[in-house]
Motif scaffolding. Structure first.
Motif, mmCIF file in Angstrom:
data_model
loop_
_atom_site.group_PDB
_atom_site.id
_atom_site.type_symbol
_atom_site.label_atom_id
_atom_site.label_comp_id
_atom_site.label_asym_id
_atom_site.label_seq_id
_atom_site.Cartn_x
_atom_site.Cartn_y
_atom_site.Cartn_z
ATOM 1 N N ARG A 57 0.835 -1.208 0.000
ATOM 2 C CA ARG A 57 0.000 0.000 0.000
ATOM 3 C C ARG A 57 0.869 1.257 0.000
ATOM 4 O O ARG A 57 0.602 2.204 -0.740
ATOM 5 C CB ARG A 57 -0.917 -0.004 1.213
ATOM 6 C CG ARG A 57 -1.784 1.221 1.245
ATOM 7 C CD ARG A 57 -2.752 1.200 2.372
ATOM 8 N NE ARG A 57 -3.502 2.448 2.348
ATOM 9 C CZ ARG A 57 -4.015 2.995 3.407
ATOM 10 N NH1 ARG A 57 -3.908 2.396 4.562
ATOM 11 N NH2 ARG A 57 -4.662 4.122 3.320
ATOM 12 N N MET A 60 2.397 1.730 -3.466
ATOM 13 C CA MET A 60 1.424 2.240 -4.427
ATOM 14 C C MET A 60 1.128 3.717 -4.165
ATOM 15 O O MET A 60 1.034 4.514 -5.106
ATOM 16 C CB MET A 60 0.162 1.394 -4.406
ATOM 17 C CG MET A 60 0.419 0.000 -4.972
ATOM 18 S SD MET A 60 -1.034 -1.008 -5.097
ATOM 19 C CE MET A 60 -1.815 -0.306 -6.507
ATOM 20 N N ASP A 61 0.993 4.102 -2.903
ATOM 21 C CA ASP A 61 0.778 5.511 -2.572
ATOM 22 C C ASP A 61 1.947 6.369 -3.049
ATOM 23 O O ASP A 61 1.749 7.459 -3.601
ATOM 24 C CB ASP A 61 0.587 5.696 -1.057
ATOM 25 C CG ASP A 61 -0.749 5.182 -0.558
ATOM 26 O OD1 ASP A 61 -1.652 4.936 -1.393
ATOM 27 O OD2 ASP A 61 -0.885 5.024 0.672
ATOM 28 N N TYR A 64 1.767 6.794 -6.861
ATOM 29 C CA TYR A 64 0.753 7.781 -7.242
ATOM 30 C C TYR A 64 1.245 9.203 -6.938
ATOM 31 O O TYR A 64 1.055 10.119 -7.731
ATOM 32 C CB TYR A 64 -0.568 7.529 -6.515
ATOM 33 C CG TYR A 64 -1.398 6.432 -7.132
ATOM 34 C CD1 TYR A 64 -1.862 6.524 -8.444
ATOM 35 C CD2 TYR A 64 -1.729 5.304 -6.398
ATOM 36 C CE1 TYR A 64 -2.634 5.518 -9.008
ATOM 37 C CE2 TYR A 64 -2.505 4.290 -6.951
ATOM 38 C CZ TYR A 64 -2.956 4.408 -8.259
ATOM 39 O OH TYR A 64 -3.716 3.410 -8.814
ATOM 40 N N ARG A 69 1.364 5.441 -12.478
ATOM 41 C CA ARG A 69 0.167 4.598 -12.350
ATOM 42 C C ARG A 69 0.646 3.159 -12.189
ATOM 43 O O ARG A 69 0.989 2.511 -13.175
ATOM 44 C CB ARG A 69 -0.719 4.723 -13.578
ATOM 45 C CG ARG A 69 -1.270 6.140 -13.712
ATOM 46 C CD ARG A 69 -2.445 6.177 -14.567
ATOM 47 N NE ARG A 69 -3.459 5.316 -13.961
ATOM 48 C CZ ARG A 69 -4.659 5.166 -14.458
ATOM 49 N NH1 ARG A 69 -4.997 5.767 -15.557
ATOM 50 N NH2 ARG A 69 -5.528 4.386 -13.869
ATOM 51 N N PRO A 70 0.674 2.647 -10.975
ATOM 52 C CA PRO A 70 1.204 1.294 -10.753
ATOM 53 C C PRO A 70 0.308 0.222 -11.359
ATOM 54 O O PRO A 70 -0.914 0.349 -11.379
ATOM 55 C CB PRO A 70 1.260 1.170 -9.236
ATOM 56 C CG PRO A 70 0.271 2.160 -8.737
ATOM 57 C CD PRO A 70 0.234 3.275 -9.744
ATOM 58 N N ARG A 72 -1.391 -2.887 -10.771
ATOM 59 C CA ARG A 72 -1.798 -3.545 -9.524
ATOM 60 C C ARG A 72 -1.421 -5.020 -9.490
ATOM 61 O O ARG A 72 -0.982 -5.538 -8.471
ATOM 62 C CB ARG A 72 -3.290 -3.372 -9.311
ATOM 63 C CG ARG A 72 -3.667 -1.944 -9.036
ATOM 64 C CD ARG A 72 -5.135 -1.790 -8.871
ATOM 65 N NE ARG A 72 -5.461 -0.388 -8.650
ATOM 66 C CZ ARG A 72 -6.646 0.045 -8.390
ATOM 67 N NH1 ARG A 72 -7.663 -0.784 -8.306
ATOM 68 N NH2 ARG A 72 -6.858 1.335 -8.207
ATOM 69 N N MET A 75 2.307 -5.328 -8.960
ATOM 70 C CA MET A 75 2.676 -4.952 -7.593
ATOM 71 C C MET A 75 2.275 -6.054 -6.606
ATOM 72 O O MET A 75 3.026 -6.367 -5.684
ATOM 73 C CB MET A 75 2.002 -3.629 -7.206
ATOM 74 C CG MET A 75 2.492 -2.435 -8.001
ATOM 75 S SD MET A 75 4.174 -1.976 -7.614
ATOM 76 C CE MET A 75 3.955 -1.170 -6.051
#
Length: 139
Positions: A57, A60-61, A64, A69-70, A72, A75
């Protein structure tokens, strides 16, 4: 306690916000970290999964925040996909049992008997007449 002058191995930790390993510059968790983390969390697999989920998390934060744009799925595979799922300790692996043994269920004997009998779920694909001995109430 380490002796004086001894060189301790450096831990493979993430460098934020890029989420690269501080030691080997590979994407974290790098292969050495994937070996070290289960050892560090020995006996606490759920805690390891929570730790990696929180790191996912945060990563990903950070992506961003940096304008990226990861992916998902990538990841998830990177942070959590490498964790193995152990077989439950009280059950044998499914490959050790035959299909017939997995497909058998106990049903109550409703023909007035006091016991139970076993019928194969696979018999549900048979004709109605062939299933009557397993499901007499459907006759």
């Amino acid at each position: 306690m380490p002796r004086a002058g001894a060189v301790l191995p450096r831990r493979h930790l993430p460098m934020r916000p890029a989420w690269l390993c501080r030691v080997c510059a590979a994407q974290w968790p790098c292969p050495p970290a994937r070996l070290d983390l289960p050892t560090e969390f020995h006996g606490h697999r759920v805690a390891l999964a929570f730790y990696l989920a929180a790191a996912l998390r945060d990563a990903m934060d950070d992506m961003y925040r940096l304008g990226g744009r990861p992916d998902r799925a990538a990841m998830h595979a990177r942070f959590l996909g490498w964790l193995s799922r152990p077989a439950p300790p009280d059950r044998a692996p499914l490959t050790a049992r035959s299909d017939e043994a997995r497909a058998r269920v106990d049903i109550p004997d409703i023909r007035g008997g006091a016991g139970r009998r076993s019928c194969s779920i696979l018999e549900r694909g048979a004709s109605a007449g062939e299933r009557d001995h397993c499901f007499p109430d459907r006759a």
